[in-house]
Enzyme design. Structure first.
Site, mmCIF file in Angstrom:
data_model
loop_
_atom_site.group_PDB
_atom_site.id
_atom_site.type_symbol
_atom_site.label_atom_id
_atom_site.label_comp_id
_atom_site.label_asym_id
_atom_site.label_seq_id
_atom_site.Cartn_x
_atom_site.Cartn_y
_atom_site.Cartn_z
ATOM 1 C CE LYS A 1 -4.096 -2.005 2.208
ATOM 2 N NZ LYS A 1 -5.180 -1.692 1.296
ATOM 3 C CD GLU B 1 -4.783 5.288 3.510
ATOM 4 O OE1 GLU B 1 -5.974 5.631 3.354
ATOM 5 O OE2 GLU B 1 -4.267 4.324 2.924
ATOM 6 N NE ARG C 1 -8.742 -8.879 -6.148
ATOM 7 C CZ ARG C 1 -9.759 -8.117 -5.761
ATOM 8 N NH1 ARG C 1 -10.824 -8.001 -6.506
ATOM 9 N NH2 ARG C 1 -9.715 -7.435 -4.638
HETATM 10 P P1 ADP Z 1 -8.188 -3.555 1.810
HETATM 11 O O1 ADP Z 1 -7.012 -3.593 0.879
HETATM 12 O O2 ADP Z 1 -7.955 -4.348 3.065
HETATM 13 O O3 ADP Z 1 -9.485 -3.854 1.139
HETATM 14 P P2 ADP Z 1 -8.590 -0.688 1.584
HETATM 15 O O4 ADP Z 1 -7.435 0.221 1.785
HETATM 16 O O5 ADP Z 1 -9.010 -0.958 0.180
HETATM 17 O O6 ADP Z 1 -8.266 -2.056 2.346
HETATM 18 O O7 ADP Z 1 -9.853 -0.185 2.411
HETATM 19 C C1 ADP Z 1 -11.026 -0.974 2.536
HETATM 20 C C2 ADP Z 1 -12.183 -0.169 3.074
HETATM 21 O O8 ADP Z 1 -11.832 0.470 4.335
HETATM 22 C C3 ADP Z 1 -12.628 0.992 2.185
HETATM 23 O O9 ADP Z 1 -13.556 0.576 1.190
HETATM 24 C C4 ADP Z 1 -13.266 1.919 3.204
HETATM 25 O O10 ADP Z 1 -14.550 1.408 3.544
HETATM 26 C C5 ADP Z 1 -12.373 1.778 4.438
HETATM 27 N N1 ADP Z 1 -11.251 2.768 4.429
HETATM 28 C C6 ADP Z 1 -9.990 2.551 4.024
HETATM 29 N N2 ADP Z 1 -9.228 3.668 4.149
HETATM 30 C C7 ADP Z 1 -10.013 4.633 4.635
HETATM 31 C C8 ADP Z 1 -9.824 6.028 4.983
HETATM 32 N N3 ADP Z 1 -8.645 6.635 4.827
HETATM 33 N N4 ADP Z 1 -10.885 6.718 5.458
HETATM 34 C C9 ADP Z 1 -12.090 6.108 5.617
HETATM 35 N N5 ADP Z 1 -12.330 4.811 5.326
HETATM 36 C C10 ADP Z 1 -11.323 4.065 4.833
#
Ligand code: ADP
Length: 546
Positions: A112, A195, A286
C-alpha cells in the site's frame, strides 16, 4: 487455459475461453466437484481436499496440473492466488502465461505504501498519511501533525482486514502493538502505516485496462458504497451523482495510477469520495467480482479482453470507442443470514427459483440440491439488473428480487429487498457506513408492508411507473394472495390481486370480466383490504382499484 478458481468466476472464465476458441481445464476441491458449476466444466481436475491450502491455494499442485494438462496459461480469477506475486512468478517460471499483470506490478501495487508513493508522483489525490517503516513513536508524532482520526493499515494488507480507526495519541500507542501482531500473523509483515480517516465517504472505483503495447483505457466508474464490515454487497455502474468534472477527474486519476506502473491487463483503482473531493485508496490487480456491471454499461467482455491482452494482442479499442449507456446494479447473493448479523448460513439448497427476464444477467455457481459448504466464501450468485436509467434498474430490481426464491439456506435476498425500500439507496447520498446506520434485523420484520411504498417516489426521484409484487395474507378471506401493485406518477397506486387457479396464475383483472357478481364483490373487497394495509392514509385519496 487452467482455471485456478472456483464458483461462478470459474465458469465465467470458461465461457470467455469458449468464446475465443480456447480449451480450458478447471480445478476443483473434493467437495466442490459435486457442485453445479463444476459439473459444467469441459475438463475437471480434482486437485485436493476441502481446505483452500490443499486446493485453491496450493501453488505447486496448481502449476504442476497446468503443465500435466498441457496448458499454456493460468487464470487466477479473484481472491485466492489472484494477487499473489509469488504465484504469478511460479506460473511464469514454468513457462506459462499468467492472466494478469506482471509479478512486479502485483508486488508494487500490493504494497500500500509503495503504491501510494508511485501514484503521488503522478499527482493522484490521496489522503495524507505516513510512510511505512516508522516505529510506534514516530507514527504517533506523524499522526499528531496530520490530526485524528486516522486509520491504521497493514502495509501488506488486503481484504478489508486488520484496519483500525484511531482517535487519539493514547489510543494509538495502545493499539499499535496489537495492529502489528495482527499484520504479522495475517500478512507475514508487521509493518503498518496510517492514513487520515475520511468520515462517511463513498466508495467509487474505476475499471482500467492496459496492454503490452502501452495502451491504456478505462471502462468508467462503479459505486460500491453498500457494504457490511467493509465488504461489498451491492455495486452499480456508473457511479451515480458525480458531477461530470468530478467523474472525469476520477477517470484521469485512475489512468494515472495505472500509468505509474505501466499497468497491463485488468485492474481497478479504488477511491473514496467525500464533498466533491476524492482520494486514492488502492489498485486491485485482478478481475473483480463486480466487473459485470461495467461490462453491461460498455458492452464489453472484460474477461475475454484479459485473455486477448495476455496473449500479447493490443487492446482492440481506444478510449473514444468506449461508449457508456444504461445502468446496471449487482446484488451479491450470499449464503448469509441478514437476520443474524450476516452470519454464515450453510446447508443444502432445497429449492431455487430464479427470476428470468431479458434485463437480468445472473452469474451463479449453485443449483437446487447443491450443498453450500463452510470452507469458502459464501457467494452463491450475482444477480445483475439492467435498466436504461438508474430508476428503471431499481424498479426492475424490486420485481427480480421478489421473484427470486431460495429454500433451505438463508440468503442476503431479503437484505436486498430492504435496500430497495431505503430512500438513502434510492436517492443515493450513499456512503460506506449507511447500511450499518440504517439496517438492523428488525428492518426485515415489516418488510412486506414497507415494500409496497415505492422508495423512489418517497425520495422524490421517481419519474416513471413501478410495478411490484407483494405477498398478502387476507384477514377476511384467510388465504395468501400475491398482489401486483403499480405505482403511477404522482403517488397513485393500482392494485391487482393475482388469483391462483389450477390452470396457473390469473390476474384478477382478466378474470374480473368473466366473474360472477359474488366474485366481483370479493375481489373488490380484497383489493380494498390490501390498499388499507399498504397505502398510507394520505395517499388513499389517489387510489384506484382495478
Ligand atoms: P483492503 O485492501 O484491506 O481492502 P482498503 O485500503 O481498500 O483495504 O480499504 C477498505 C475499506 O476500508 C474501504 O472501502 C473503506 O470502507 C475503508 N477505508 C480505508 N481507508 C479509509 C480512509 N482513509 N478513510 C475512511 N475509510 C477508509
Amino acid at each position: 487455459m487452467l482455471i485456478a478458481n472456483r464458483g461462478e468466476i470459474a465458469l465465467r472464465v470458461q465461457r470467455a475461453c469458449d468464446k475465443l476458441g480456447l480449451q480450458s481445464v478447471m480445478i476443483a476441491s473434493e467437495p466442490d466437484k459435486e457442485l453445479w458449476y463444476a459439473r459444467q466444466a469441459h475438463e475437471l481436475v480434482v486437485i485436493g481436499g476441502a481446505p483452500a491450502r490443499d486446493s485453491y491455494l496450493a501453488v505447486e499442485k496448481i502449476v504442476q496440473t497446468a503443465i500435466e494438462r498441457k496448458c499454456d496459461a493460468v487464470h487466477p480469477g479473484y481472491g485466492f492466488l489472484s494477487e499473489n506475486a509469488d504465484f504469478a512468478q511460479a506460473v511464469e517460471d514454468a513457462g506459462l502465461t499468467f492472466i494478469g499483470p506482471s509479478p512486479d506490478m502485483i508486488r508494487i501495487l500490493g504494497d500500500k505504501v509503495a503504491a501510494r508513493a508511485r501514484a503521488l508522483e503522478y499527482d493522484v489525490p490521496m489522503t495524507p498519511g505516513s510512510p511505512g517503516g516508522l516505529n510506534d513513536e514516530e507514527l504517533v508524532a506523524a499522526a499528531e501533525k496530520i490530526g485524528f482520526p486516522v486509520i491504521i493499515k497493514a502495509v501488506a494488507g488486503g481484504g478489508g482486514r486488520g484496519m483500525r480507526i484511531i482517535s487519539s495519541s493514547q489510543e494509538m500507542r495502545e493499539l499499535l502493538p496489537r495492529a502489528r501482531a495482527e499484520a504479522l500473523k495475517n500478512f507475514s509483515n508487521s509493518d503498518v502505516y496510517f492514513e487520515k480517516y475520511i468520515i462517511n465517504p463513498r466508495h467509487v472505483e474505476v475499471q482500467v485496462f492496459g496492454d503490452a503495447h502501452g495502451n491504456l483505457v478505462h471502462f468508467g466508474t462503479r459505486d460500491c458504497s453498500t457494504q457490511r464490515r467493509h465488504q461489498k454487497l451491492v455495486e452499480e455502474a456508473p457511479a451515480p451523482l458525480l458531477s461530470p468534472e468530478l467523474r472525469e477527474a476520477i477517470h484521469t486519476a485512475a489512468l494515472n495510477v495505472a500509468r505509474s506502473v505501466n499497468y497491463r491487463n485488468a485492474g481497478t483503482a479504488e477511491f473514496l469520495v467525500k464533498d466533491g473531493q476524492f482520494y486514492f485508496l488502492e489498485m486491485n490487480t485482478r478481475i473483480q467480482v463486480e466487473h459485470p456491471v461495467s461490462e453491461i454499461i460498455t458492452g464489453t467482455d472484460l474477461v475475454a479482453l484479459q485473455l486477448m491482452v495476455a496473449m500479447g494482442e493490443p487492446l482492440p479499442m481506444s478510449q473514444q470507442d468506449i461508449k457508456f449507456s444504461g445502468h446496471a446494479i449487482e446484488f451479491r447473493m450470499y449464503a448469509e443470514d441478514p437476520r443474524a448479523n450476516f452470519s454464515p448460513a450453510r446447508g443444502r439448497i432445497t429449492s431455487l427459483k430464479r427470476p428470468t427476464k431479458p434485463w437480468i444477467r445472473e452469474d451463479y455457481a449453485y443449483e437446487e440440491g447443491d450443498d453450500v459448504s463452510l470452507h469458502y466464501d459464501a457467494m452463491m450468485s450475482k444477480l445483475i439488473v439492467i435498466g436504461d436509467t438508474r430508476s428503471e434498474a431499481i424498479s426492475r430490481s424490486v420485481e427480480a428480487l421478489t421473484e427470486y426464491k431460495v429454500g433451505g439456506v438463508a440468503t442476503t435476498r431479503d437484505f436486498h429487498r430492504w435496500l430497495l425500500t431505503s430512500t438513502t439507496f434510492a436517492s443515493s447520498p450513499l456512503d460506506i457506513n449507511y447500511v450499518e446506520r440504517e439496517f438492523s434485523p428488525t428492518s426485515l420484520e415489516d418488510l412486506l408492508l414497507r415494500d409496497i411504498r415505492d422508495p423512489l417516489h418517497r425520495a422524490g426521484v421517481g419519474d416513471f411507473e413501478v410495478k411490484e409484487f407483494m405477498d398478502y395474507r387476507s384477514l377476511k378471506y384467510g388465504h395468501s394472495y400475491t398482489v401486483e401493485v403499480i405505482h403511477r406518477k404522482g403517488g397513485f397506486f393500482e392494485v391487482t390481486p393475482i388469483l391462483f387457479t389450477e390452470r396457473g396464475n390469473l390476474k384478477a383483472r382478466k378474470r374480473y370480466r368473466r366473474a360472477s357478481n359474488g366474485m366481483k364483490a370479493a375481489l373488490d373487497s380484497l383489493a380494498k383490504e390490501v390498499l388499507e394495509v399498504v397505502a398510507p392514509e394520505e395517499l388513499f385519496q389517489g387510489v384506484s382499484v382495478k
